[in-house]
Enzyme design. Structure first.
Site, PDB file in Angstrom:
ATOM      1  N   CYS A 100       0.806  -1.467  -0.247  1.00  0.00           N
ATOM      2  CA  CYS A 100      -0.033  -0.297   0.173  1.00  0.00           C
ATOM      3  C   CYS A 100       0.835   0.877   0.064  1.00  0.00           C
ATOM      4  O   CYS A 100       0.250   2.160  -0.532  1.00  0.00           O
ATOM      5  CB  CYS A 100      -0.748   0.292   1.317  1.00  0.00           C
ATOM      6  SG  CYS A 100      -0.704  -1.001   2.740  1.00  0.00           S
ATOM      7  N   ARG A 157       7.137 -11.155   5.146  1.00  0.00           N
ATOM      8  CA  ARG A 157       6.768 -10.889   6.457  1.00  0.00           C
ATOM      9  C   ARG A 157       7.252 -12.285   7.445  1.00  0.00           C
ATOM     10  O   ARG A 157       6.925 -12.969   7.199  1.00  0.00           O
ATOM     11  CB  ARG A 157       4.785 -11.165   6.413  1.00  0.00           C
ATOM     12  CG  ARG A 157       4.348 -10.040   6.050  1.00  0.00           C
ATOM     13  CD  ARG A 157       3.235 -10.155   5.820  1.00  0.00           C
ATOM     14  NE  ARG A 157       2.101  -9.430   4.999  1.00  0.00           N
ATOM     15  CZ  ARG A 157       0.574  -9.336   4.839  1.00  0.00           C
ATOM     16  NH1 ARG A 157       0.049 -10.434   5.458  1.00  0.00           N
ATOM     17  NH2 ARG A 157       0.624  -8.251   3.843  1.00  0.00           N
ATOM     18  N   GLN A 195       1.453 -11.259  -3.663  1.00  0.00           N
ATOM     19  CA  GLN A 195      -0.089 -10.943  -3.626  1.00  0.00           C
ATOM     20  C   GLN A 195      -0.513 -10.324  -5.090  1.00  0.00           C
ATOM     21  O   GLN A 195       0.180  -9.083  -5.659  1.00  0.00           O
ATOM     22  CB  GLN A 195      -0.101  -9.778  -2.162  1.00  0.00           C
ATOM     23  CG  GLN A 195       0.462 -10.039  -1.240  1.00  0.00           C
ATOM     24  CD  GLN A 195      -0.528  -8.941  -0.180  1.00  0.00           C
ATOM     25  OE1 GLN A 195       0.342  -7.565   0.214  1.00  0.00           O
ATOM     26  NE2 GLN A 195      -0.871  -9.161   0.793  1.00  0.00           N
ATOM     27  N   ASP A 231      -2.020  -8.109  -5.441  1.00  0.00           N
ATOM     28  CA  ASP A 231      -2.990  -6.953  -4.115  1.00  0.00           C
ATOM     29  C   ASP A 231      -2.929  -5.338  -5.140  1.00  0.00           C
ATOM     30  O   ASP A 231      -2.807  -5.272  -6.194  1.00  0.00           O
ATOM     31  CB  ASP A 231      -1.621  -6.074  -3.768  1.00  0.00           C
ATOM     32  CG  ASP A 231      -1.796  -5.479  -2.834  1.00  0.00           C
ATOM     33  OD1 ASP A 231      -3.177  -4.998  -2.585  1.00  0.00           O
ATOM     34  OD2 ASP A 231      -1.423  -5.361  -1.723  1.00  0.00           O
ATOM     35  N   HIS A 269      -5.427  -1.258  -4.919  1.00  0.00           N
ATOM     36  CA  HIS A 269      -5.875  -0.670  -4.261  1.00  0.00           C
ATOM     37  C   HIS A 269      -6.611   0.125  -5.082  1.00  0.00           C
ATOM     38  O   HIS A 269      -6.413   1.310  -6.009  1.00  0.00           O
ATOM     39  CB  HIS A 269      -4.953  -0.027  -3.319  1.00  0.00           C
ATOM     40  CG  HIS A 269      -3.585  -0.230  -2.461  1.00  0.00           C
ATOM     41  ND1 HIS A 269      -3.008  -1.239  -3.050  1.00  0.00           N
ATOM     42  CD2 HIS A 269      -4.705  -0.874  -1.582  1.00  0.00           C
ATOM     43  CE1 HIS A 269      -2.591  -2.200  -1.754  1.00  0.00           C
ATOM     44  NE2 HIS A 269      -3.145  -1.558  -0.871  1.00  0.00           N
ATOM     45  N   LYS A 288     -12.599  -5.484   7.738  1.00  0.00           N
ATOM     46  CA  LYS A 288     -11.574  -6.221   6.167  1.00  0.00           C
ATOM     47  C   LYS A 288     -13.486  -7.474   5.920  1.00  0.00           C
ATOM     48  O   LYS A 288     -14.185  -8.172   6.426  1.00  0.00           O
ATOM     49  CB  LYS A 288     -10.347  -6.785   6.322  1.00  0.00           C
ATOM     50  CG  LYS A 288     -10.351  -8.067   6.928  1.00  0.00           C
ATOM     51  CD  LYS A 288      -9.169  -8.040   7.372  1.00  0.00           C
ATOM     52  CE  LYS A 288      -8.767  -8.968   8.351  1.00  0.00           C
ATOM     53  NZ  LYS A 288      -7.743  -9.866   8.046  1.00  0.00           N
ATOM     54  N   HIS A 290      -7.815  -1.745   0.213  1.00  0.00           N
ATOM     55  CA  HIS A 290      -6.926  -2.778  -0.590  1.00  0.00           C
ATOM     56  C   HIS A 290      -7.795  -4.044  -0.636  1.00  0.00           C
ATOM     57  O   HIS A 290      -8.092  -4.398  -0.214  1.00  0.00           O
ATOM     58  CB  HIS A 290      -6.200  -3.209   1.294  1.00  0.00           C
ATOM     59  CG  HIS A 290      -5.453  -1.743   1.704  1.00  0.00           C
ATOM     60  ND1 HIS A 290      -4.622  -1.402   1.324  1.00  0.00           N
ATOM     61  CD2 HIS A 290      -6.274  -0.420   2.272  1.00  0.00           C
ATOM     62  CE1 HIS A 290      -4.105  -0.481   2.634  1.00  0.00           C
ATOM     63  NE2 HIS A 290      -4.946   0.614   2.341  1.00  0.00           N
TER      64      HIS A 290
END
Length: 648
Positions: A341, A370, A388, A390, A392, A471, A517
RNA sequence: GCCAACGUAGCUCAAUCGGAAGAGCGGCUGAUUUGUAAUCAGCAGGUUGGGGGUUCAAGUCCCUUCGUUGGCUCCA
């Protein structure tokens, strides 16, 4: 005083107050009474022996009913606890909680300095068999809280006392229920069977450690897992299914199929994808990329390592640093990104944004790292580095609903070709949250409304949201029925605020956008693990690392076989020739075990006619067809990402 | 990280009570040229996860460490 019982078929019957479900069952037929495990009274579990106080809706729970296991597994847990007490001494055994779970039950027990191992299970099982044979009546009774605490104190059950005290604190409970069987009494909401002799088929499956209330600051208790069924065949079927499922385990299948390897000495939690696994990953990403672009996303690529000041601004430093990897050069601290992000925000900020640009949807196949504690690493399912899918979505507050719904639809679109079961969960504000509660409430409601608008089933997971927002999570089951989170949709007012990102409204004033997200596969590694288990390695052709294996019968056919491979590769298919000095049967067997969708066997006949003999991994021999026709059909199957062979 | 179990050849697994480290598959070499699930023969492959201890003798017993597995916690 009479009460009226309304049965499921709508008929009504009169009874004296205090009638028991068992009496009602007996009235209908003795056989029914024998088969009944309990009852449902006004949507509440009700023991067979528990008197009815008022008129009610009434239904017996029989062995086929989905509620049946709740009754006998609860009782099973008590029988196990009683057995442990008998074996290890009442003074030494302190019981915590013993609920039913999907296929069985467990009990968390403090056994002082006794360490249970799996070798102790047969002994406990034997004691349980005794208790079942004794057929002890199970009696339910209620006590006011004060007396309940005294009872549990007398029985030296500190965990039960703590549970009662919490019931009072959290719910203002005044009375609690107990169940007694022989000399064993346990605090329990129930329900239970009328006697210990009614359970039959069970097996204790494992022991493990579990913290009291799941908090590692508390004492570690010992958890004994068991499974129980009403029919012997069901128990056996379940145990066989577990055995079968182990064979689908992606940690075994993945390396065996040459998809990936994990070197725990040099790169724990960081899978190494071999060429075949990489082919699959690339197919997944290609599919995802296509869909993203169709849906109006634009792709970006952001840095792997960024300055600590960025992570301080984003809030990760304060809320997420335990999970982050750091590095330092020229006296400056950097962090390896755990999320994409902040990078996407920098992309957003690179030039002024008009309300006309919103919603702005940017995505990235971003590799994040992570730190995860060594004990939790699990094949591809829990790793320390993963990609990911991912994205946004930056939008106005007015657009939230429509955009969240858009993402919900998008998840459906991405999951569609795979045809597996998933489940949605709404996670609310956690303890270490950032920002104002009012905003959290608005965001949570927005997600809830979207779920309702799409008529989705979901459960609420209180306090499990991300630190920046609530979420919606999607969970998919693995081969052993364990659930893993994949897709996630998170609403965030915090980061736009902290990074001060703006858009220019129609009135020429600056406004703050909202961020959504979202990830659909979640982790492509985890998603691939799910797919390996879902398909047991027999992937649909579009995903299969080797789609076609060409098998020449004798050396003189090798050149032709190679030319077939060249044609296939020319059309973008993953094809290989097996030109080893082995028998045809041997090569077929190996291709079959590798679950390759198509085997093309070529000999004299095929070579003369420009044909191939097609064999499916389902063992079906289709005979010879023209190579052109095969290519034509294969193209169609792969283009549409079909789940099944077009030849079947 | 914590609790428990387990670590023998690339894989699956043997090795009796502490008494000479083995087999199948796979790999390599050779022969075989095969029509829809395993052709035959030979060869190579090991510091029994690492370290320490007990013993005349340790894969086997003890300690320690690393790793895996099943859970707890966290999460994609």
């Amino acid at each position: 005083m009479g009460i009226e019982i309304k049965l499921p078929d709508g008929s009504k019957k009169q009874y004296e107050k205090g009638a028991r479900p068992l009496d009602i069952a007996m009235d209908i037929s003795e056989g029914l009474a024998k088969r009944a495990f309990g009852a449902i009274v006004n949507d509440e579990y009700w023991d067979l022996g528990r008197p009815l106080e008022t008129s009610c809706d009434f239904r017996l729970v029989l062995d086929k009913d989905s509620e049946a296991p709740v009754f006998f597994r609860h009782t099973m847990a008590h029988i196990m606890a009683q057995a442990v007490m008998r074996l290890y001494g009442e003074d030494r055994v302190k019981l915590a909680i013993g609920p039913t779970i999907e296929n069985g039950f467990y009990y968390d027990i403090d056994l002082d300095d006794v360490r249970l191992t799996e070798e102790d299970l047969p002994k406990i099982e034997a004691e349980m068999e005794k208790i079942i044979k004794e057929d002890l009546p199970i009696e339910r009774f209620e006590l006011p809280v004060s007396e309940a605490v005294i009872l549990m104190n007398n029985q030296l059950q500190p965990y039960k006392v703590e549970l009662i005290e919490d019931l009072v604190k959290d719910y203002g409970t005044e009375f609690v229920t107990f169940y007694r069987q022989g000399d064993f009494t346990d605090l329990c909401r129930g329900p239970h069977l009328p006697s210990t002799g009614k359970v039959k088929f069970f097996k204790l499956t494992s022991v493990s450690g579990a913290y009291w209330r799941g908090d590692e600051k508390n004492k570690m208790l010992q958890r004994i897992y068991g499974t129980a069924f009403s029919k012997k065949a069901d128990l056996e079927e379940y145990l066989a299914k577990i055995e079968e499922a182990r064979k689908r385990d992606h940690r075994k299948l993945g390396p065996a199929l040459g998809l990936f390897t994990i070197n725990y000495d040099y790169a724990p939690g960081m899978p190494i994808f071999l060429p075949k696994g990489t082919d699959m990953l690339n197919e997944l990403l290609k599919f995802s990329r296509e869909k993203h672009i169709e849906d109006g996303y634009r792709e970006v690529s952001t840095p792997q390592i960024m300055s600590d000041s960025l992570w301080r601004t984003s809030g990760h430093w304060d809320h997420y640093s335990d999970n982050m990897y750091f590095t330092e050069k020229e006296e400056q601290q950097f962090a390896v990104k755990p999320m994409n992000c902040p990078g996407h925000i920098l992309a957003y900020k690179s030039s002024p944004v008009s309300y006309r640009d919103l919603p702005m949807k940017i995505f990235e196949f971003g590799k994040v790292h992570r730190y995860e504690r060594s004990g939790v690493l699990h094949g591809l399912f829990r790793v320390r580095g993963f990609v990911q899918d991912d994205a946004h979505v930056f939008c106005t507050r007015e657009q939230i609903q429509q955009e969240v719904i858009g993402v919900i639809d998008f998840v459906k679109k991405i999951y569609e070709p795979f045809d597996f079961q998933y489940r949605a969960e709404l996670s609310t504000r956690p303890e270490n949250f950032m920002g104002e509660i009012e905003l959290w409430d608005i965001a949570t409601e927005a997600l809830r409304d979207s779920l309702k608008a799409k008529k989705m089933d979901y459960i609420v997971n209180e306090g499990d949201g991300a630190f920046y927002g609530p979420k919606i999570d999607y969970h998919i089951k693995d081969s052993l029925g364990r659930e893993w989170q994949c897709a996630t949709i998170q609403l965030d007012f915090m980061m736009p605020e902290r990074f001060g990102i703006k858009y220019i409204g129609p009135d020429n004033n600056e406004y703050q956008p909202v961020m959504i997200h979202r990830a659909i596969f979640g982790s492509t590694e985890r998603f691939m693990g799910i797919l390996i288990e879902h398909y047991a390695g027999a992937f649909p052709t579009w995903l299969a690392p080797v789609q076609v294996k060409v098998i020449p019968i004798a050396d003189r056919h090798t050149d032709y076989a190679r030319s077939v491979v060249v044609s296939l590769r020319g059309k973008g298919f993953r094809a290989e020739v097996d030109d080893r000095q082995k028998s045809t049967n041997y090569k077929i067997r190996e291709a079959q075990l590798n679950k390759i969708p198509y085997m093309l066997i070529v000999g004299d006949r095929e070579m003369q006619n420009g044909q191939v003999s097609v064999r499916l991994r389902s063992e079906k021999d289709l005979g010879s067809i023209d190579l052109e026709e095969f290519i034509h059909k294969l193209t169609e199957e792969v283009k549409d990402r079909k789940g099944k062979s077009i030849f079947e």
